[in-house]
Write a protein that holds these residues in place. Structure first.
Motif, PDB file in Angstrom:
ATOM      1  N   HIS A 622       1.006  -1.233   0.115  1.00 30.08           N
ATOM      2  CA  HIS A 622       0.093   0.186   0.001  1.00 30.08           C
ATOM      3  C   HIS A 622       0.894   1.308   0.004  1.00 30.08           C
ATOM      4  O   HIS A 622       0.475   2.338   0.023  1.00 30.08           O
ATOM      5  CB  HIS A 622      -0.942   0.008   1.237  1.00 30.08           C
ATOM      6  N   LEU A 623       2.062   1.148  -0.072  1.00 36.76           N
ATOM      7  CA  LEU A 623       3.042   2.328  -0.198  1.00 36.76           C
ATOM      8  C   LEU A 623       2.773   3.464  -1.179  1.00 36.76           C
ATOM      9  O   LEU A 623       2.766   4.622  -0.821  1.00 36.76           O
ATOM     10  CB  LEU A 623       4.514   1.770   0.086  1.00 36.76           C
ATOM     11  N   HIS A 624       2.262   2.828  -2.235  1.00 40.15           N
ATOM     12  CA  HIS A 624       2.564   3.554  -3.466  1.00 40.15           C
ATOM     13  C   HIS A 624       1.138   4.635  -3.188  1.00 40.15           C
ATOM     14  O   HIS A 624       1.119   5.643  -3.859  1.00 40.15           O
ATOM     15  CB  HIS A 624       2.088   2.795  -4.541  1.00 40.15           C
ATOM     16  N   LEU A 625       0.186   4.514  -2.541  1.00 45.49           N
ATOM     17  CA  LEU A 625      -0.903   5.082  -2.230  1.00 45.49           C
ATOM     18  C   LEU A 625      -0.436   6.424  -1.729  1.00 45.49           C
ATOM     19  O   LEU A 625      -1.403   7.629  -1.706  1.00 45.49           O
ATOM     20  CB  LEU A 625      -1.977   4.608  -1.481  1.00 45.49           C
ATOM     21  N   PHE A 626       0.650   6.516  -0.883  1.00 42.32           N
ATOM     22  CA  PHE A 626       0.972   7.767  -0.265  1.00 42.32           C
ATOM     23  C   PHE A 626       2.114   8.383  -0.667  1.00 42.32           C
ATOM     24  O   PHE A 626       2.512   9.466  -0.075  1.00 42.32           O
ATOM     25  CB  PHE A 626       1.304   7.392   1.302  1.00 42.32           C
ATOM     26  N   LEU A 627       2.772   7.929  -1.873  1.00 36.18           N
ATOM     27  CA  LEU A 627       4.184   8.737  -2.223  1.00 36.18           C
ATOM     28  C   LEU A 627       3.856  10.058  -2.587  1.00 36.18           C
ATOM     29  O   LEU A 627       4.646  10.879  -2.261  1.00 36.18           O
ATOM     30  CB  LEU A 627       4.729   7.762  -3.150  1.00 36.18           C
ATOM     31  N   ASP A 628       2.646  10.148  -3.462  1.00 41.55           N
ATOM     32  CA  ASP A 628       2.568  11.763  -3.952  1.00 41.55           C
ATOM     33  C   ASP A 628       2.543  12.497  -2.979  1.00 41.55           C
ATOM     34  O   ASP A 628       2.859  13.603  -2.908  1.00 41.55           O
ATOM     35  CB  ASP A 628       1.265  11.588  -4.852  1.00 41.55           C
ATOM     36  N   SER A 629       1.661  12.194  -1.825  1.00 36.96           N
ATOM     37  CA  SER A 629       1.341  12.895  -0.800  1.00 36.96           C
ATOM     38  C   SER A 629       2.898  13.209  -0.091  1.00 36.96           C
ATOM     39  O   SER A 629       3.014  14.370   0.416  1.00 36.96           O
ATOM     40  CB  SER A 629       0.311  12.423   0.309  1.00 36.96           C
ATOM     41  N   ILE A 630       3.730  12.301   0.326  1.00 34.13           N
ATOM     42  CA  ILE A 630       4.824  12.518   1.019  1.00 34.13           C
ATOM     43  C   ILE A 630       5.788  13.368   0.406  1.00 34.13           C
ATOM     44  O   ILE A 630       6.465  14.355   0.850  1.00 34.13           O
ATOM     45  CB  ILE A 630       5.486  11.046   0.936  1.00 34.13           C
ATOM     46  N   PHE A 631       5.984  13.265  -1.019  1.00 28.81           N
ATOM     47  CA  PHE A 631       6.787  14.201  -1.841  1.00 28.81           C
ATOM     48  C   PHE A 631       6.517  15.499  -1.886  1.00 28.81           C
ATOM     49  O   PHE A 631       7.185  16.421  -2.085  1.00 28.81           O
ATOM     50  CB  PHE A 631       7.237  13.678  -3.128  1.00 28.81           C
ATOM     51  N   TYR A 632       4.899  15.628  -2.173  1.00 30.79           N
ATOM     52  CA  TYR A 632       4.257  17.122  -1.710  1.00 30.79           C
ATOM     53  C   TYR A 632       4.736  17.495  -0.575  1.00 30.79           C
ATOM     54  O   TYR A 632       5.173  18.884  -0.485  1.00 30.79           O
ATOM     55  CB  TYR A 632       2.889  16.759  -2.193  1.00 30.79           C
ATOM     56  N   ALA A 633       4.638  16.843   0.525  1.00 31.80           N
ATOM     57  CA  ALA A 633       5.015  17.361   1.838  1.00 31.80           C
ATOM     58  C   ALA A 633       6.394  17.797   1.993  1.00 31.80           C
ATOM     59  O   ALA A 633       6.837  18.725   2.525  1.00 31.80           O
ATOM     60  CB  ALA A 633       4.497  16.439   2.706  1.00 31.80           C
ATOM     61  N   LEU A 634       7.356  17.050   1.458  1.00 23.90           N
ATOM     62  CA  LEU A 634       8.615  17.176   1.624  1.00 23.90           C
ATOM     63  C   LEU A 634       9.240  18.498   0.848  1.00 23.90           C
ATOM     64  O   LEU A 634      10.002  19.236   1.194  1.00 23.90           O
ATOM     65  CB  LEU A 634       9.319  16.081   0.708  1.00 23.90           C
ATOM     66  N   GLU A 635       8.360  18.863  -0.404  1.00 23.25           N
ATOM     67  CA  GLU A 635       8.544  20.181  -1.056  1.00 23.25           C
ATOM     68  C   GLU A 635       7.870  21.427  -0.368  1.00 23.25           C
ATOM     69  O   GLU A 635       7.679  22.535  -0.955  1.00 23.25           O
ATOM     70  CB  GLU A 635       8.469  19.977  -2.635  1.00 23.25           C
ATOM     71  N   CYS A 636       6.978  21.151   0.491  1.00 25.79           N
ATOM     72  CA  CYS A 636       6.155  22.147   0.844  1.00 25.79           C
ATOM     73  C   CYS A 636       6.980  23.320   1.757  1.00 25.79           C
ATOM     74  O   CYS A 636       7.818  23.054   2.409  1.00 25.79           O
ATOM     75  CB  CYS A 636       5.117  21.541   2.113  1.00 25.79           C
ATOM     76  N   GLU A 637       6.341  24.493   1.762  1.00 24.50           N
ATOM     77  CA  GLU A 637       6.985  25.663   2.295  1.00 24.50           C
ATOM     78  C   GLU A 637       6.896  25.523   3.645  1.00 24.50           C
ATOM     79  O   GLU A 637       7.654  26.221   4.447  1.00 24.50           O
ATOM     80  CB  GLU A 637       6.282  26.909   1.636  1.00 24.50           C
ATOM     81  N   ASN A 638       5.930  24.853   4.354  1.00 21.78           N
ATOM     82  CA  ASN A 638       5.744  24.917   5.799  1.00 21.78           C
ATOM     83  C   ASN A 638       6.851  24.049   6.217  1.00 21.78           C
ATOM     84  O   ASN A 638       6.874  22.686   5.771  1.00 21.78           O
ATOM     85  CB  ASN A 638       4.574  24.159   6.052  1.00 21.78           C
ATOM     86  N   ALA A 639       7.860  24.179   7.126  1.00 20.70           N
ATOM     87  CA  ALA A 639       8.853  23.882   7.804  1.00 20.70           C
ATOM     88  C   ALA A 639       8.538  22.431   8.346  1.00 20.70           C
ATOM     89  O   ALA A 639       9.318  21.638   8.434  1.00 20.70           O
ATOM     90  CB  ALA A 639       9.666  24.574   8.323  1.00 20.70           C
TER      91      ALA A 639
END
Length: 685
Positions: A622-639
């Motif tokens: 089920h890891l693939h379900l969350f990869l987009d969200s993880i990498f979006y959060a990684l590039e997020c401006e919120n520290a």
């Protein structure tokens, strides 16, 4: 040569600057032992002349008193010496001096004299000192120079404050202000003088302890002014220390034992005082009191003192907390748990009483202590008290102060988490309360405070551990329901109307909300926290929580993500958590509201726990379900969100293996590899 040294020492002691006076006192402390008796006598005479001269400035009197005290500490003069009598009389007169530093130094001199003559100074001076305390406690305006001067200053200040208001320009108003503010002007310094005299006399002071003296001190312990109460407990600390040098064989004649019940009642009130400074002063006195008694004699006073000492180990003020923890170690040693079980009735009664205290810090500490009972004591010792304790914690669910509902200490102090611990330890006894507790758990799961939501997730997971499949359907239904419907979460532009000029950024929304007069007018005002009001004390349930806004859909989903992470470690719930992973992945994809970054932060913090709880084999599918969200959060401006994503990737790499994680990312979206490699080299923020 002698005259030159006297002139040098006195000149330094009488300097106008405090730094020079301090240097002169330090120099005198070093050299006084080397002075000849003639030089000491000359210094005594010169300083006495300054202390008795009404025209000498207060700085000279202050330095002279400090110098006199330094000489008293090493003096071997005859207690019947006329010189000591003159010093005693000068110090007594200066106890009512206008300058507080002079009054304080005069008390120190009297204490040094008591040390010198074994208490003879107290015998001759006690009537004056105690009358000063008594007159100030009873708010009598004394007819001395300092009181007359302060009364005149108050009158002048009143005239300035009432300028332009004829009705308030009268001596009656000034007298009332003086009565309200200056009535105990000498009280604190007089109490400190008594403390110095007790310390100076040492164990010989035991013969001076009687009911009259104790009644006077007890009157200070119940004073409306917190500084007076604090000083009163300092005097108590000195008083009980006198018994420390007495042997166990003299116990029955020791006034600390004779008057112990009265002392215990007042010390108990001080240990529960709303002001931390008073609570600390009482804690110091309580330790001295208990240490001064043999172990067998302490148990007489444990029913009152033990529960309060135990609670203060979790009090929010660090000084009180650390001091109480050390007192607990010194007094109980390795028998702390046994003593709590022995006096469990008194302990439980006080804890329940503390959950209804006006001070939110006390309620928070009470929840921590109740949770500790379930975690550390034997089940047989606590079992009969479980219904009362659960009821008290249920009331705390609706507390207006969120730290009482929070989960930020170790062990967790939240009422919600404490309930979960009790249910896990006593499932049969708690079963009858579950109908009332379930709605409260689920309300905290969508609370406005993130850590309260996290605490509710911990508690609900314990409920599932306790009742297994009987509780699972209700919990899973709430889990799926909270994760669905996040697309209906209103954006800030919908909540606050159209915003001028474009996107609903956080800053624009915040400015609009800050300018909403309805949110900031005619509201209840609180102080720094000591007496914040309680909510829902009548057990009316969540409807009594008037100061909480309705939960947002994203907050409900946030609590459910926390819940999924906790349930993943419960074997009975693993399959249900696995089934809800697609719904969770869908919930975090919505980004039309500002707080979506907070939901992503929670997801990134929770995923490693999910992976460990569900097992690597299950989670990898089920890891693939969350990869987009993880990498979006990684590039997020919120520290915070970006840091959480960075740590999430690092932990998943350790858990699954870096090559497996890289392969799954490359299979899902090769463009993420650059960010993944960069995170591997830089490490989490």
């Amino acid at each position: 040569m002698c005259d030159m040294e006297v002139e040098r020492v006195v000149g330094g002691l009488c300097a106008g600057q405090k730094l020079e006076r301090d240097r002169a006192v330090a120099d005198l402390n070093l050299k006084v032992k080397t002075y000849s008796p003639e030089l000491v006598q000359s210094l005594h005479t010169a300083i006495l002349d300054i202390l008795t001269d009404s025209t000498s400035p207060w700085e000279s009197k202050h330095g002279g008193l400090l110098g006199m005290r330094a000489m008293m500490m090493v003096s071997t003069a005859d207690p019947e010496s006329p010189m000591l009598a003159e010093i005693r009389q000068a110090a007594l007169r200066l106890l009512t001096h206008q300058e507080v530093r002079v009054r304080g130094a005069a008390g120190e001199v009297l204490g040094a004299l008591c040390q010198q003559d074994g208490g003879a100074t107290y015998t001759t001076s006690s009537s004056t000192v105690l009358q000063l305390i008594r007159s100030n406690l009873e708010r009598e305006v004394t007819d001395d120079e300092a009181s007359r001067s302060e009364h005149e200053n108050t009158r002048i200040l009143m005239e300035k404050l009432s300028a332009g208001t004829r009705e308030r320009r009268n001596s009656g108003d000034a007298a009332q202000i003086f009565h309200d503010t200056a009535g105990w002007r000498n009280l604190e310094t007089s109490m400190k003088c008594l403390e110095h005299m007790i310390i100076g006399t040492g164990h010989k002071f035991l013969s001076f302890i009687n009911q009259e003296l104790l009644d006077l001190i007890f009157q200070a312990l119940t004073h409306t002014n917190r500084f007076v109460r604090e000083t009163g407990f300092s005097v108590c600390g000195a008083l009980v220390s006198c018994g420390a040098e007495e042997g166990a064989e003299l116990l029955e004649s020791n006034p600390m034992f004779t008057f112990g019940d009265q002392l215990t009642q007042h010390l108990g009130k001080g240990l529960a005082d709303n002001w931390s400074q008073v609570r600390l002063a009482s804690s110091v006195a309580t330790r001295k009191f208990l240490i001064s008694l043999p172990s067998a004699a302490r148990e007489r006073f444990y029913p009152t003192l033990l529960p309060r000492l135990c609670l203060n180990r979790y009090y929010v003020a660090e000084g009180v907390r650390l001091y109480s923890q050390e007192t607990w170690r010194q007094v109980t040693g390795a028998e702390g748990k046994t003593l709590v079980e022995k006096y469990i009735d008194s302990v439980v009664s006080y804890y329940i009483e503390a959950t209804g205290a006006d001070n939110h810090a006390v309620r928070e500490a009470a929840c921590a202590c109740i949770a500790e009972l379930a975690l550390k004591l034997t089940t047989d010792a606590v079992r009969q008290h479980v219904p009362r304790l659960l009821h008290a914690l249920t009331v705390c669910f609706t507390d207006d102060s969120w730290p009482v509902r929070d989960v930020t200490s170790s062990p967790p102090s939240a009422a919600c988490v404490a309930c979960g611990n009790f249910i896990l330890c006593f499932p049969e006894e708690a079963l009858g309360s579950m109908e009332e507790l379930y709605p409260l758990f689920f309300t905290n799961l969508e609370d406005n405070i993130p850590s309260v939501r996290q605490g509710a997730a911990v508690a609900i997971a314990n409920v599932v551990r306790a009742y297994g499949k009987d509780s699972l359907p209700l919990v899973v239904e709430r889990l799926h329901g909270g994760l669905k419907g996040i697309e209906e979460q209103p954006s800030e532009s919908e909540r606050y109307g159209s915003l001028e000029g474009g996107l609903s950024t956080y800053g624009v929304v915040k400015r609009k909300r800050d300018n909403d007069m309805d949110l900031h007018s005619n509201k209840q005002m609180y102080s720094c926290g000591s007496l914040a009001p309680k909510m829902g004390r009548g057990g009316g349930g969540c409807s009594d929580c008037r100061f909480r806004r309705p939960p947002q859909l994203w907050e409900r989903a946030d609590g459910c993500i926390y819940l999924a992470g906790e349930l993943a470690g419960v074997p009975e719930a693993a399959a249900e958590v696995t089934a809800c992973l697609p719904t969770m992945a869908e919930a975090v994809r919505h980004k039309h509201y500002t707080s979506h970054v907070t939901l992503l932060e929670t997801l990134c913090k929770t995923l490693p726990h999910l992976a460990r709880g569900l097992s690597k084999r299950v989670f990898k599918t089920h890891l693939h379900l969350f990869l987009d969200s993880i990498f979006y959060a990684l590039e997020c401006e919120n520290a915070l969100t970006s840091s959480a994503a960075s740590q999430c990737l690092s932990q998943l790499a350790q858990l699954l293996g870096p090559n497996i994680l890289r392969g799954r990312v490359e299979e899902h979206n090769p463009s993420y590899l650059r960010a993944l490699d960069a995170n591997a080299f830089t490490g989490p923020l």
